[in-house]
Motif scaffolding. Structure first.
Motif, short mmCIF file in Angstrom:
data_model
loop_
_atom_site.label_atom_id
_atom_site.label_comp_id
_atom_site.label_asym_id
_atom_site.label_seq_id
_atom_site.Cartn_x
_atom_site.Cartn_y
_atom_site.Cartn_z
N TYR A 1 3.68 0.59 2.84
CA TYR A 1 3.50 -0.57 3.70
C TYR A 1 3.51 -1.80 2.81
O TYR A 1 2.93 -1.80 1.73
CB TYR A 1 2.16 -0.51 4.43
N SER A 2 4.16 -2.85 3.24
CA SER A 2 4.16 -4.08 2.45
C SER A 2 4.33 -5.28 3.36
O SER A 2 4.73 -5.16 4.51
CB SER A 2 5.27 -4.05 1.40
N GLY A 3 3.99 -6.42 2.84
CA GLY A 3 4.12 -7.65 3.60
C GLY A 3 3.83 -8.83 2.70
O GLY A 3 3.61 -8.70 1.49
N TYR A 4 3.85 -10.00 3.30
CA TYR A 4 3.60 -11.24 2.57
C TYR A 4 2.27 -11.82 3.02
O TYR A 4 1.91 -11.74 4.19
CB TYR A 4 4.71 -12.26 2.82
N VAL A 5 1.53 -12.37 2.10
CA VAL A 5 0.25 -12.99 2.39
C VAL A 5 0.50 -14.41 2.88
O VAL A 5 1.25 -15.17 2.26
CB VAL A 5 -0.63 -13.03 1.12
N TYR B 1 0.86 -1.17 0.00
CA TYR B 1 0.00 0.00 0.00
C TYR B 1 0.90 1.22 0.00
O TYR B 1 1.80 1.33 0.81
CB TYR B 1 -0.91 0.00 1.24
N HIS B 2 0.66 2.12 -0.94
CA HIS B 2 1.45 3.33 -1.06
C HIS B 2 0.57 4.51 -0.67
O HIS B 2 -0.49 4.72 -1.25
CB HIS B 2 1.94 3.50 -2.50
N GLN B 3 1.01 5.29 0.33
CA GLN B 3 0.24 6.43 0.82
C GLN B 3 1.00 7.72 0.55
O GLN B 3 1.96 8.03 1.25
CB GLN B 3 -0.01 6.27 2.32
N PRO B 4 0.59 8.46 -0.47
CA PRO B 4 1.26 9.73 -0.74
C PRO B 4 0.85 10.76 0.31
O PRO B 4 -0.31 10.88 0.68
CB PRO B 4 0.77 10.13 -2.12
N LEU B 5 1.82 11.50 0.83
CA LEU B 5 1.60 12.54 1.82
C LEU B 5 2.24 13.83 1.34
O LEU B 5 3.12 13.82 0.49
CB LEU B 5 2.22 12.14 3.16
N LYS B 6 1.83 14.95 1.91
CA LYS B 6 2.43 16.23 1.56
C LYS B 6 3.89 16.27 1.97
O LYS B 6 4.74 16.85 1.31
CB LYS B 6 1.68 17.38 2.23
#
Length: 82
Positions: free
Chosen positions: A38-42, A27-32
């Motif tokens: 965030y990443s992980g393995y299923v 998950y990529h969260q763009p911020l100012k």
């Protein structure tokens, strides 16, 4: 929250421990002020284990929501000016 103490979810693993055949989520969260990623393995669990984890997660969310209802409202800048 007593349920959190009893929850026996698997501990997070370091990426090096994961096998190459496990799917990856991210998950990529763009911020100012920059970006967060965030990443992980299923990890696949059986239907029985999945149902058990689902019930425990629901119980934790229920407790968290009940706790949040009883918290004082945060003061907003609009409230301070009045």
């Amino acid at each position: 929250m007593d349920t959190a103490d009893n929850l026996d979810l698997p501990a997070p693993r370091e990426p090096l421990e994961a096998s190459s055949d496990q799917p990856v989520w991210c998950y990529h969260q763009p911020l100012k002020s920059g970006d967060r990623r965030y990443s992980g393995y299923v990890t696949t669990v059986s239907a029985t284990e999945g149902d058990r984890l689902h019930r425990r997660l629901n119980a934790l969310i229920d407790e968290l929501l009940l706790w949040a209802v009883h918290q004082p409202d945060p003061v907003t800048p609009e409230d301070e000016s009045t």
